[in-house]
Design a protein around this motif. Structure first.
Motif, PDB file in Angstrom:
ATOM      1  N   PHE A   1     -67.813  95.195 -33.881  1.00 13.62           N
ATOM      2  CA  PHE A   1     -69.271  95.279 -33.971  1.00 13.62           C
ATOM      3  C   PHE A   1     -69.872  95.193 -32.568  1.00 13.62           C
ATOM      4  O   PHE A   1     -70.093  94.085 -32.052  1.00 13.62           O
ATOM      5  CB  PHE A   1     -69.807  94.142 -34.842  1.00 13.62           C
TER       6      PHE A   1
ATOM      7  N   ALA B   1     -72.867  92.713 -31.680  1.00 13.51           N
ATOM      8  CA  ALA B   1     -72.808  91.318 -32.123  1.00 13.51           C
ATOM      9  C   ALA B   1     -72.424  90.378 -30.990  1.00 13.51           C
ATOM     10  O   ALA B   1     -71.482  90.648 -30.239  1.00 13.51           O
ATOM     11  CB  ALA B   1     -71.811  91.177 -33.268  1.00 13.51           C
TER      12      ALA B   1
ATOM     13  N   THR C   1     -71.820  85.988 -30.153  1.00 19.41           N
ATOM     14  CA  THR C   1     -71.397  84.776 -30.863  1.00 19.41           C
ATOM     15  C   THR C   1     -71.794  83.539 -30.075  1.00 19.41           C
ATOM     16  O   THR C   1     -71.617  83.484 -28.855  1.00 19.41           O
ATOM     17  CB  THR C   1     -69.874  84.776 -31.084  1.00 19.41           C
TER      18      THR C   1
ATOM     19  N   GLN D   1     -71.156  92.462 -24.571  1.00 19.19           N
ATOM     20  CA  GLN D   1     -71.318  91.384 -25.560  1.00 19.19           C
ATOM     21  C   GLN D   1     -70.785  90.069 -24.997  1.00 19.19           C
ATOM     22  O   GLN D   1     -69.846  90.066 -24.196  1.00 19.19           O
ATOM     23  CB  GLN D   1     -70.540  91.702 -26.832  1.00 19.19           C
TER      24      GLN D   1
ATOM     25  N   ASN E   1     -77.482  91.554 -30.654  1.00 16.20           N
ATOM     26  CA  ASN E   1     -78.089  90.449 -31.402  1.00 16.20           C
ATOM     27  C   ASN E   1     -77.143  89.252 -31.477  1.00 16.20           C
ATOM     28  O   ASN E   1     -75.925  89.411 -31.413  1.00 16.20           O
ATOM     29  CB  ASN E   1     -78.413  90.896 -32.840  1.00 16.20           C
TER      30      ASN E   1
ATOM     31  N   CYS F   1     -75.478  87.199 -33.762  1.00 19.37           N
ATOM     32  CA  CYS F   1     -75.137  87.353 -35.176  1.00 19.37           C
ATOM     33  C   CYS F   1     -74.376  86.165 -35.746  1.00 19.37           C
ATOM     34  O   CYS F   1     -74.576  85.797 -36.909  1.00 19.37           O
ATOM     35  CB  CYS F   1     -74.280  88.607 -35.388  1.00 19.37           C
ATOM     36  N   TRP F   2     -73.512  85.598 -34.952  1.00 20.27           N
ATOM     37  CA  TRP F   2     -72.572  84.622 -35.483  1.00 20.27           C
ATOM     38  C   TRP F   2     -72.583  83.323 -34.676  1.00 20.27           C
ATOM     39  O   TRP F   2     -72.858  83.322 -33.479  1.00 20.27           O
ATOM     40  CB  TRP F   2     -71.145  85.197 -35.475  1.00 20.27           C
TER      41      TRP F   2
ATOM     42  N   LEU G   1     -81.116  92.793 -38.241  1.00 20.07           N
ATOM     43  CA  LEU G   1     -79.892  93.303 -37.619  1.00 20.07           C
ATOM     44  C   LEU G   1     -79.710  94.781 -37.922  1.00 20.07           C
ATOM     45  O   LEU G   1     -80.280  95.291 -38.902  1.00 20.07           O
ATOM     46  CB  LEU G   1     -78.679  92.520 -38.133  1.00 20.07           C
TER      47      LEU G   1
ATOM     48  N   TYR H   1     -74.450  95.138 -40.138  1.00 19.35           N
ATOM     49  CA  TYR H   1     -74.240  93.851 -39.480  1.00 19.35           C
ATOM     50  C   TYR H   1     -74.681  92.713 -40.411  1.00 19.35           C
ATOM     51  O   TYR H   1     -75.405  92.928 -41.376  1.00 19.35           O
ATOM     52  CB  TYR H   1     -75.021  93.785 -38.167  1.00 19.35           C
TER      53      TYR H   1
ATOM     54  N   LYS I   1     -75.358  88.103 -40.554  1.00 20.58           N
ATOM     55  CA  LYS I   1     -75.408  86.802 -39.884  1.00 20.58           C
ATOM     56  C   LYS I   1     -74.425  85.864 -40.575  1.00 20.58           C
ATOM     57  O   LYS I   1     -74.305  85.863 -41.795  1.00 20.58           O
ATOM     58  CB  LYS I   1     -76.810  86.202 -39.945  1.00 20.58           C
TER      59      LYS I   1
END
Length: 417
Positions: A53, A56, A58, A105, A127, A129-130, A156, A160, A162
């Motif tokens: 992704f 994404a 983290t 990322q 974004n 995301c996690w 998102l 994608y 969350k």
């Protein structure tokens, strides 16, 4: 930049985590014993997913920021190498980040001991995301978790999702994690228990340790081996709470005394240093720092205490280790002394500590863990007896030793005419 690399996830990850690996709901919550692969599998999954992704990012959270370097940061670097993609990633220590070079990322690391750094996160690409909460049991305040949970928000791109992952050892069944994630039915929660039996990468010596624990300490085996909830019935200390106090402000009070104590560990048990400030007049005890590490040699204990800045402090150590105390003096801890103990010293030390209101700084997560799990033993009929279970007490033993000079001072004051 991207070179194709073929790896077998089945061989790299192993079994027991298929549902976890593919789950896309809001919360993945894994409690497990030692050696259950929960943290290493999470690290592998994060690296694999981020490469799938490209928008994404983290966030990795621990209660105390400094604990990342030797845990999550090292585990994620290991996962990158394990997946044979180290040519695609770069990592830095200042700031503590891991970056995927093809897209930019990032994996960001934060600690709850700096709330502003957690709630004000922005990313350059894509974004957030996690999030991964490692050692989530150390988070005693549910609101601290909720603040981060709310920061994982926003629309998102299609496809994608969350997600927040929590991994931890289940020390105490009264923890909010049980009520929040394990005692409910919710389609947005995957909560399960794992243990060492699904870890095909353990060596024979590791399995022998669990076999020994099963035979010799069943309660500990159920928690640390099988990943079952610890039962805190018969808690010895109820006079404590976590509090983010300012050590230097407390030290300004009139009559404040410092107290340092050391308990020696073994291969698997930690050596523990308890560091506190004692307000004798108000019967308050402030635990502001700790050392809690297994497998340390005496020179390493001395080096660690020196690096912490406590080399010149009076340290009261376990008198059963006279040879170790002599060695530590040679290594520069000139003021270390053996504890006097005396008859029934454990119960006497406990009773003395029970006279204080005890405040544990949030960074002292091992102290809080022990205070949560130190319990009275039971007789054959299951009734509590006036004898503590000999576990979850390394820091507490060190704290008992540290309070001997305080206790002696109070005795002398009582006998003065």
């Amino acid at each position: 930049m991207i070179n194709n690399v073929r790896v077998s996830l089945k061989e790299i990850v192993g079994g027991g985590y298929k549902t976890f690996w593919n789950y896309k709901g809001r919360y993945r919550v894994v409690k497990g014993g030692r050696g259950s692969k929960k943290s290493t599998t999470t690290a592998l999954n994060i690296i694999y997913r981020m490469m799938q992704f490209p928008q994404a990012n983290t966030l990795v959270v621990r209660k105390v920021f400094k604990d990342h370097k030797d845990s999550t940061y090292a585990q994620l670097k290991w996962a990158i190498r394990r997946l044979k993609v180290e040519h695609l990633w770069e990592w830095t220590k200042s700031p503590l980040e891991i970056r995927y070079k093809p897209t930019g990322q990032k994996i960001l690391f934060r600690g709850l001991d700096d709330p502003m750094s957690v709630t004000s996160i922005t990313v350059d690409v894509g974004n957030l995301c996690w999030a991964w909460f490692e050692e989530a049991y150390q988070i005693l305040n549910e609101d601290d978790f909720n603040k981060v949970d709310m920061s994982i928000r926003g629309e998102l791109p299609p496809g994608y999702y969350k997600q927040i992952t929590l991994t931890f050892n289940p020390w105490n069944e009264k923890h909010w994690l049980k009520r929040r994630f394990f005692d409910v039915q919710d389609n947005n929660i995957l909560a399960f228990t794992t243990n060492y039996k699904c870890n095909e990468f353990l060596g024979d010596d590791d399995r022998q340790l669990f076999d020994w624990m099963k035979k010799n300490n069943l309660r500990r085996y159920k928690i640390e081996g099988l990943g079952e909830w610890g039962i805190a019935e018969g808690a010895i200390f109820t006079n404590w709470r976590e509090f983010a106090f300012d050590r230097f402000e407390i030290a300004k009070r009139e009559g404040i005394k410092s107290a340092f104590g050391l308990d020696f560990g073994f291969t698997t048990d930690p050596s523990a240093l308890a560091c506190s400030l004692v307000d004798i007049k108000n019967r308050e005890l402030y635990i502001f720092d700790e050392m809690y590490r297994p497998g340390l040699l005496n020179n390493e204990i001395a080096e660690t205490i020196t690096d912490m800045g406590y080399r010149k402090e009076l340290i009261i150590a376990d008198s059963a280790e006279q040879k170790s105390i002599a060695e530590l003096r040679k290594y520069g801890l000139k003021k270390i002394k053996p504890a006097e103990k005396g008859p029934d010293s454990i119960k006497a030390g406990i009773q003395f500590l029970q006279q204080f209101t005890i405040f544990i700084h949030p960074k002292c997560s091992n102290a809080a863990m022990e205070f949560s799990n130190y319990v009275w033993d039971k007789n054959k009929d299951g009734k509590l007896i006036n004898k503590p279970v000999d576990e979850y007490n390394h820091f507490i033993d060190a704290l008992r030793y540290s309070m001997e000079p305080i206790k002696k001072r109070l005795r002398l004051q009582e006998v003065k005419p």
